[in-house]
Design a protein around this motif. Sequence first.
Motif, mmCIF file in Angstrom:
data_model
loop_
_atom_site.group_PDB
_atom_site.id
_atom_site.type_symbol
_atom_site.label_atom_id
_atom_site.label_comp_id
_atom_site.label_asym_id
_atom_site.label_seq_id
_atom_site.Cartn_x
_atom_site.Cartn_y
_atom_site.Cartn_z
ATOM 1 N N ASN A 253 55.130 44.811 111.523
ATOM 2 C CA ASN A 253 56.220 43.958 111.085
ATOM 3 C C ASN A 253 57.492 44.647 111.558
ATOM 4 O O ASN A 253 57.909 45.660 110.995
ATOM 5 C CB ASN A 253 56.192 43.813 109.556
ATOM 6 C CG ASN A 253 57.342 42.945 109.050
ATOM 7 O OD1 ASN A 253 58.401 42.872 109.672
ATOM 8 N ND2 ASN A 253 57.120 42.292 107.924
ATOM 9 N N THR A 254 58.076 44.118 112.631
ATOM 10 C CA THR A 254 59.207 44.813 113.251
ATOM 11 C C THR A 254 60.473 44.703 112.394
ATOM 12 O O THR A 254 61.299 45.597 112.401
ATOM 13 C CB THR A 254 59.482 44.275 114.668
ATOM 14 O OG1 THR A 254 59.667 42.873 114.576
ATOM 15 C CG2 THR A 254 58.338 44.580 115.605
ATOM 16 N N ASP A 255 60.607 43.607 111.630
ATOM 17 C CA ASP A 255 61.805 43.469 110.782
ATOM 18 C C ASP A 255 61.820 44.532 109.697
ATOM 19 O O ASP A 255 62.853 45.078 109.355
ATOM 20 C CB ASP A 255 61.839 42.077 110.125
ATOM 21 C CG ASP A 255 62.108 40.988 111.146
ATOM 22 O OD1 ASP A 255 62.683 41.334 112.199
ATOM 23 O OD2 ASP A 255 61.710 39.822 110.913
ATOM 24 N N GLU A 256 60.642 44.790 109.145
ATOM 25 C CA GLU A 256 60.585 45.747 108.033
ATOM 26 C C GLU A 256 60.060 47.117 108.437
ATOM 27 O O GLU A 256 59.823 47.960 107.576
ATOM 28 C CB GLU A 256 59.741 45.148 106.913
ATOM 29 C CG GLU A 256 60.341 43.829 106.473
ATOM 30 C CD GLU A 256 59.779 43.305 105.168
ATOM 31 O OE1 GLU A 256 59.115 44.069 104.462
ATOM 32 O OE2 GLU A 256 60.006 42.129 104.903
#
Length: 358
Positions: A253-256
């Motif tokens: 999960n690149t956002d988190e």
Amino acid sequence: MNIAALVSGGVDSAVVVHRLKERGEDPTLFYIRIGMEGDGGDCSFEEDIEIVTWLSHKYGCRFEEVSLHKEYWEHVIEYTIDSVKRGLTPNPDMMCNKLIKFGFFEKYWGKDFDKIATGHYANTTIGPDNRIYLSTAADKQKDQTYFLGQINALQVSKLLFPIGDLQKSEVRQIAIETKLPNARRRDSQGICFLGKINYNDFIKRYLGEKKGAIIELETGRKIGEHNGFWFHTIGQRKGLGLSGGPWYVTGKNTDENIIYVSNGYETEKQYGKVLPLDGMHFISGTPWNEHDYPVEVAFKNRHTPEFSRGTLSRHELTGAYSLHSESPIQGIAPGQFAVIYDREQRLCLGSGVITTER
Ligand SMILES: Nc1ncnc2c1ncn2[C@@H]1O[C@H](COP(=O)(O)OP(=O)(O)OP(=O)(O)O)[C@@H](O)[C@H]1O
């Protein structure tokens, strides 16, 4: 014939020069300099130049050292960093072949020659439709067509692979018999032109470090920490620093800044059978017609000697391509290229970028 031979200081391209001379050709040798930003070069560069200079004297060839440093950094490195930042798995070698060795080189110097010869383990073949196709090397272990899956028809038609019909052991033998100074030199490893530096150090230099959670996919449990999702690739087994393995990276999960992992040898989560493709590129067109889809193909989703088998389908309305593998594929990483071959594993037809589920 007016031939430019791309020489690296390695044994393969040295044997290329030898074989071209044997055929009565008189190639001009080109060494492409890239170098690392800031420190002006790597330690093997001088040795490379020494070997190529020696070759040019032995065979009486003209030799030019040229630089594509700026082009490499503006195109290949930018693409690599941009992909990694987005959580994708890039392939700088494929971009280097397409844009640097056969792109900018052709634009500045290759254009003045009839053919460009390299030490790639690959071949070209005239198809039943009289088109020139990229085709696999005689040495199936060393075959490098995977890395050439993004080049185009014009490039293929201009390329010569003078060692494509040989086994690596035969190439070494020729080098030893001919007393080439690099006969026993180690093969270059890793990324084209960046091979000498550590990939993680390289990524760290550009993206830094940022701690994040490693989470077990099945349980949602946090089982460790990582230094940035950009250091990890789907399918990766090593370098996670977790006990009680084997652990595999199954998602991000690149956002988190989260890495998902799965434990065990053959867990289902590591495998998939469908590879949706973006930007499908056929090198010299295809040997089949529009209405033939889905077609049976062989393919590789990374550079390995083994091929997978499956079908390539094309969506009637959107024109989007997907690969359906016959057997489960481990570690399907978005960003990576799937290279398509004919069923006989002879013609290398082209490639598409593996994308997330449609
Ligand atoms: N710095 C360079 N300058 C010019 N050509 C290069 C350079 N690096 C690689 N090449 C060309 O690309 C081919 C494939 O390169 P690759 O790095 O995959 O192989 P390699 O193991 O380094 O081959 P070699 O034994 O010839 O060095 C080389 O055989 C050569 O023709």
